[in-house]
Enzyme design. Structure first.
Site, short mmCIF file in Angstrom:
data_model
loop_
_atom_site.label_atom_id
_atom_site.label_comp_id
_atom_site.label_asym_id
_atom_site.label_seq_id
_atom_site.Cartn_x
_atom_site.Cartn_y
_atom_site.Cartn_z
CE1 TYR A 62 -2.81 -3.23 0.38
CE2 TYR A 62 -3.24 -2.70 2.67
CZ TYR A 62 -3.40 -3.54 1.58
OH TYR A 62 -4.17 -4.66 1.71
CB SER A 209 -13.26 -6.35 -0.26
OG SER A 209 -12.02 -5.93 -0.80
N PRO A 210 -14.94 -6.28 3.10
CG PRO A 210 -14.97 -5.44 5.28
CD PRO A 210 -14.07 -5.63 4.10
N GLY A 214 -17.61 -1.04 -1.01
CA GLY A 214 -18.65 0.00 -0.88
C GLY A 214 -19.98 -0.40 -1.48
CG LEU A 216 -22.20 -5.71 0.24
CD1 LEU A 216 -21.28 -6.77 0.86
CD2 LEU A 216 -23.62 -6.26 0.12
N GLY A 218 -24.97 0.50 0.05
CA GLY A 218 -26.22 1.01 -0.53
C GLY A 218 -26.06 2.36 -1.20
CE LYS A 219 -19.79 5.07 -0.77
NZ LYS A 219 -18.80 5.78 0.05
#
Ligand code: NAP
Length: 324
Positions: A62, A209-210, A214, A216, A218-219
């Site tokens: 990273y 990546s739970p 992103g 999951l 809803g945005k």
């Protein structure tokens, strides 16, 4: 919520940690995130700590240590002393021999200074110039030398995981964890033997990546313009397209309903499902690019889904999978 042990290492952490990949936008990560300042990283780290998060995951990859340095500075600025939280980083095997594990540990220690490396992970089970066996042996030597506390792997198959576990056992070292993608839209661990192997050998699965980057939250379902604003690489890798947003909409709606009952957010329901559905085997490490993401991640540890709600999400997730 009670802490969870990383494998059988005696290291206990919060069931939800903070993924720190968002702290760098260098190299390949420029295809995923916008640059973040140290000041912003400080607020995110402090928010996570205030919410009860004690596990922080980063990697050499990273930003060639940028994320590690940002994390160490963030913890220092928050007044955390070495040993008060659990710090996990990763060695990149791609294009390298196992000798690089020992040669690069000084750089990792320097980047995370003054925080010790509690968990050092082999980032991938592929791409190395030496067999995985030699890489694992090199990690065992770091434990023996007192340079790291525990050994983990990432993106390892069930078979590779079992091999790493057996090799470390010869040195009296438990394999702490396998970091792998797990979320309501990716439950492959249930079919590829990883979940059964982890349970059988007492290895923790760290879910990356739970939130499916992103999806999951809803945005993106609520505002599809956000997808167009996203870098193309992230869009492609995580399948952000109209088809997938349509397919997953029923799952998001069920999550929204359950979130309403708990006065929680959709993201929190996604995280609560992960740390409930698989019991103590799974720890989730959501990433945050804004302080409220870290606050929600921490707050998800207080969202107590009922058995019925957990099952309902599992069932809808299975249907969504079949409609792929
Ligand atoms: N071992 C590996 O190979 C590997 C691979 C990938 C990731 N990881 C680790 O896993 C961590 C998490 O994975 P990830 O970043 O890929 O995916 P993620 O945690 O599923 O998604 C993170 C993204 O979701 C959005 N988000 C998070 N919380 C939110 C909230 N409450 N409300 C709205 N949006 C929210 C943010 O997107 P925006 O920034 O667009 O707002 C954030 O960047 C990483 O930081 C890294 O430590 C490891």
């Amino acid at each position: 919520m009670a802490t969870r042990e990383l494998g059988r290492t005696g290291i206990h952490t919060s069931p939800i940690g903070l993924g720190c990949m968002q702290f760098s936008a260098q190299g390949i990560l420029s295809g995923f995130f916008s640059p973040m300042s140290q000041v912003d990283a400080d607020v995110i780290v402090k928010t996570a700590l205030d919410g009860g998060i004690t596990l922080f995951d980063t990697a050499e990859l990273y930003g060639r240590g940028e994320s590690e340095r940002r994390l160490a500075a963030g913890l220092t600025h928050a007044g955390i002393a070495p040993g008060e939280v659990t710090v996990a980083t990763k060695w990149r095997p791609v294009g390298r021999t196992a000798g690089s594990v020992g040669r690069t540990i000084g750089d990792r220690i320097a980047a995370l200074n003054p925080f010790p490396i509690d968990l050092h992970q082999i980032h991938f089970g592929f791409g190395g110039l030496s067999p995985v066996r030699k890489q694992v042996e090199a990690m065992a030597q770091l434990v023996a030398a007192g340079k790291i506390r525990a050994v983990g792997v990432s993106n390892f198959t069930a078979k590779q995981m079992a091999t790493a576990h057996a090799l470390l056992a010869e040195h009296g070292i438990p394999l702490a964890s396998n970091q792998i993608q797990i979320n309501l839209l990716n439950r492959s661990i249930e079919k590829n033997g990883i979940l059964d192997t982890a349970r059988g050998l007492g290895i923790t699965l760290i879910a990356y990546s739970p939130l499916r980057s992103g999806m999951l939250t809803g945005k993106f379902h609520d505002n599809r313009d956000l997808v167009n604003a996203m870098p193309r690489l992230r869009r492609t890798v995580h399948g952000f397209n109209a088809n997938n947003l349509d397919r997953t909409a029923p799952l998001i709606e069920a999550m929204r309903e359950i979130a309403g009952v708990h006065r929680a957010t959709i993201s929190q329901v996604a995280l609560a499902w992960l740390i409930t559905n698989y019991g103590d085997t799974v720890i989730a490490i959501p990433g945050a690019s804004k302080p409220h993401h870290a606050a929600e991640a921490a707050g998800a540890m207080n969202v107590a889904l009922t058995a019925g709600e957990t099952q309902r999400l599992t069932d809808i997730s299975s249907v969504v999978h079949r409609n792929r």
